[in-house]
Motif scaffolding. Structure first.
Motif: not given
Lengths: 252, 596
Positions: A76-77, A97-100, A124-127, A129-130, A133, A157, A160
């Motif tokens: 992120c950022d 911050t992008s969310i899509t 962002h960490d929560s988005l 992975a998907q 994919e 980070d 990883e």
């Protein structure tokens, strides 16, 4: 007579098999001739349709998906969306911050001038992975954007995420080119690409848990470290320094 | 008055922004905080957010994937902001409809959106309207309706509605006269007023009775679901269709009176998408139908009940469903997708997103980092009574030993009988499994205990100092179980954590808990925040979900806990042996949750 009956058992079996096959064929022919021609035609057509469908399905399912996407990934950022804007249109745009994901066509600055689809994924960490994919199988190259100024704090980070990326099965199979773009070089505290490469190699020793030294040249895909700055020294008006990135993209 | 206003796409590109006069700080920080705390954590049910001294309000436009955010100082109470955002959104959509319909990042990058003039105009209108509205005076008692009614008229009996109506009608007729009401009506509940307001129809003439009965009959058969047109309840907008179709000559008397006296009906809300009654369902199949609140409500209700049946806390389920509704409102569905499938998919994505950790969870790497800094890595376990703290502490120490680290267990549970002995037994067993001979002569697990009745925070401090001297890699601090309502115990726990500054504070919660999870976590976090001296209090960093093998697919507790704290589930305990320690698989949990 006895000599006749004492024939070779193998030969005897063969002949009896031949007989039965011949009889079967005769039987089928008789049946077929007796039937109504319309019924026969419909059966033949149905069989043909099934066979053609099977062939098509096999062809479409196993054909390789054309890989023409260049993914922009990173924490992120790190400056992915601004880099995306610079590559596609050359303009400076304020970003949040992008969310899509966003995608746009990108024409490489090479002689061939191939057009790739540049896709900017949210960091962002929560988005992360998907979206990875969703797009990893279509990736021809992956641009991993790193914030060079605060790299020292985020080194674990970054390592990883890069490790997860490199050990993904789909990516191992397709081996897209990996371009690690060390962004934010306009800030004075920014680390150089060489230093970032060394730090990441050290981190990978921990993550791989093999104990041996790791080098990016050991990987099956082509890995390149380069420096860039999406925000030039003069903030909004100046030209961004993304020439090395554009050159690498042209070499794809 | 506004600090800033910004319009940006969900992909992150800012289309237009406005910064108020005299505001020097960039708004990027607060807006990013808004996105991360609210939108990404699925808390978009309420549309406002406070960040330091600024208040942010936002609106999602799901059709064109835009977000509108306005920010202003906390101390100001601006009443016009909600309507203002709606107006700005409508105006922006109208003006740039052609460009937005193209839907691509290229369109956003190439177009410049000159919205300044429109924005200033709408802002001016909003500010003016708020100013004019604020100068309303309170009504005097004489002007109110109550003064016109007699006491008797307000008594409800069997025919009492009619009695009230009578009173209402009489008062309305008096309103048409000069505003000074007749005090006689108010002060004396005496015969002149009372005669006409007797119960039922006694006070009315024969004709009036017939008229009233006719009116009721017509009302019942023409207007269907509309309610009784009581004059006092002037919020009813459904009253008007009744009177519109009452065009019979005998009733014009009543119709006129009510139409004149009651306020004008509000304009009907603009209809979003969907065709007329007949072809609405076809449009639902063919596509280009945008989702509205009414479409989603029945599906969301069902999903909420389904989640509650799966042991998700009730308020979490309802907040989640509100958030999903906000995310989907106005979105255009694809072809052949039903409302139910779209909502289910969105809910599933939100759940997976909630369960994904928001930061890197790699304890082994962090332990190695602490090792290189020559200090022990301290993990503290807290939770209510009987959730499995000591058992899971033993499992985690087994895992750490397997990975080659040395562990010191600090027995800070000085209250429960047998707590220290329990940990000693674990220590012996672990040392038997990994004998010291194989690890350079030093035992891999040691127990630091000072018996019962001592101060837990002191024991923890001594244990950490001992670990530093003896070069242990990890210190696991076991605390006593305590109820979240027990203030002195919560203070003691907060003191332990504030004084010792552990690297990781893990809350141990059992998967069987239902609505209690919300209460436990909120109170634990509150206690830790309140009793910490520093500016950045140490709150719960991670969750250990225990007794996961006892629930079949009622895995809702995982969602409740992660939603409340925003912290990841670090370990999942699935049994009582040392091997029963897992990490969370978000997809599997969400699959079990959404299964019918």
């Amino acid at each position: 007579m006895a000599a006749d009956t004492k024939k070779d058992p193998g030969l005897m079996d063969e002949r009896s098999v031949e007989n039965t096959v011949k009889q079967f064929i005769e039987y089928v022919r008789k049946q077929v001739e007796e039937q109504d021609p319309v019924f026969l035609i419909s059966v033949v057509v149905a069989l043909a349709a099934i066979i053609i469908t099977c062939v098509f399905l096999k062809y479409f399912l196993t054909s390789k998906t054309v890989r023409s996407a260049v993914l922009l990934v990173g924490l992120c950022d790190s400056g992915k969306t601004l880099l995306f804007s610079r590559l596609v249109s050359g303009k400076f745009k304020r970003t949040q911050t992008s969310i899509t994901d966003s995608s746009a066509p990108y024409k490489a600055k090479s002689d061939k001038g191939t057009t790739w689809t540049l896709i900017d994924l949210p960091g962002h960490d929560s988005l992360r992975a998907q979206y990875l994919e969703k797009f990893k199988s279509a990736a021809r190259a992956i641009v991993f954007v790193v914030d060079s100024a605060i790299f020292q704090k985020e080194v674990r980070d970054v390592a990883e995420f890069l490790y997860v990326l490199l050990t993904d099965s789909v990516i191992c199979r397709n081996t897209p080119t990996l371009l690690v773009a060390c962004n934010k070089q306009d800030i004075t505290m920014a680390k150089s690409a060489k230093l970032i490469q060394q730090q990441l190699e050290k981190e990978f020793v921990f993550l791989g848990k093999k104990g041996k030294d790791f080098e990016f040249s050991q990987l099956p895909m082509r890995v390149e470290f380069l420096e860039c700055s999406a925000l030039s020294n003069k903030a909004e008006e100046g030209e961004a320094d993304i020439k090395s990135l554009e050159k690498s993209l042209a070499k794809l | 008055m506004l600090d800033f206003f910004t319009i940006f796409s969900k992909g992150g590109i800012v289309l237009w922004c406005f910064q108020g006069a005299g505001v020097k700080e960039s708004f990027t920080g607060p807006v990013n905080a808004l996105i991360r705390s609210v939108i990404l954590q699925e808390r978009s049910g309420s549309n406002s957010f406070t960040h330091e001294r600024q208040s942010l309000k936002y609106k999602l436009d799901n059709e064109f994937e835009l977000i509108f955010v306005v920010g202003f100082q906390n101390i100001l109470t601006l009443t016009y902001v909600d309507k203002f955002i709606d107006d700005v959104q409508l105006r922006f959509r109208d003006r740039y409809k052609n460009e937005l319909v193209q839907k691509g990042a290229l369109m956003l990058l190439n177009n410049s959106f000159e919205f300044e003039d429109d924005f200033q105009r709408i802002l001016r209108e909003a500010e003016e309207s708020s100013r004019t509205r604020s100068t309303t005076y309170m009504r005097a008692f004489q002007e109110s309706e109550k003064s016109k009614k007699t006491v008797k008229s307000m008594i409800e009996t069997k025919g009492g509605d009619k009695g009230k109506e009578q009173g209402g009608k009489k008062s309305k007729s008096s309103k048409k006269e000069p505003p000074a009401p007749e005090p006689a009506k108010v002060e004396k509940p005496s015969p002149p007023g009372q005669k006409t307001l007797q119960n039922g129809n006694q006070g009315l003439t024969q004709e009036e009775i017939i008229q009233k009965k006719r009116e009721e009959f017509i009302r019942k058969h023409t207007a269907g679901p509309t309610e009784k047109p009581s004059g006092q309840r002037n919020k009813q907008t459904k009253v008007f269709p009744v009177f519109d179709c009452l065009c019979m000559p005998g009733f014009s008397f009543y119709a006129n009176k009510h139409l004149v006296c009651l306020p004008p009906p509000p304009p009907p809300p603009p209809k979003k998408g969907g065709g007329g009654g007949g072809c609405g369902w076809v449009k639902g199949w063919v596509g280009s139908k945008s989702l509205s609140q009414e479409d989603m409500e029945p599906v969301l209700e069902k999903m909420k009940e389904h989640l509650i049946a799966k042991n998700v806390a009730a308020e979490i389920a309802s907040q989640l469903c509100d958030s999903v509704a906000k995310k989907l409102e106005g979105k255009v569905m694809g072809t052949f997708t039903t409302v139910a499938s779209t909502v289910k998919q969105a809910l599933q994505d939100s759940l997976v997103q909630i369960l994904q950790p928001k930061r890197r969870v790699d304890i082994l790497r962090d332990v190695m980092e602490a090792q290189s800094q020559r200090r022990p890595f301290v993990i503290t376990f807290c939770g209510v009574n009987g959730v499995g703290k000591s058992t899971n502490l033993a499992k985690i120490s087994y895992w750490l030993i397997e990975n080659g680290f040395t562990v010191l267990i600090a027995a800070c549970d000085t209250f429960r009988a047998g707590a220290v002995e329990q940990l000693r037994t674990h220590q012996r067993r672990l040392n038997a499994l990994h004998p010291p001979e194989k690890h350079g002569g030093q035992p891999v697990v040691q127990l630091y205990e000072k018996g019962y009745g001592k101060d837990a925070a002191g024991i923890a401090m001594e244990a950490i100092a001992y670990a530093r001297n003896q070069a242990f890699d990890v210190v696991l601090v076991d605390t006593a179980g305590r109820m979240q309502d027990n203030a002195p115990l919560m203070t003691a726990l907060a003191k332990l954590i504030a004084v010792n500054m552990p690297d990781l504070v893990l809350f141990v919660g059992e998967a069987l808990v239902g609505n209690e999870a919300v209460d436990q976590l909120v109170k634990f976090n509150q206690a830790l925040a309140d009793h910490s001296m520093s500016e950045k209090p140490r709150l719960i960093d991670g969750i250990v979900l225990t007794k996961f093998d006892t629930i079949d697919d009622k895995v809702g507790a995982a969602i409740s806990m992660t939603y409340i704290t925003g912290q990841p589930i670090v370990f999942v305990g699935t049994g009582q042996t040392y091997n029963d320690l897992r990490s969370l698989n978000a997809r599997a949990v969400v699959g079990a949750l959404m299964k019918a």
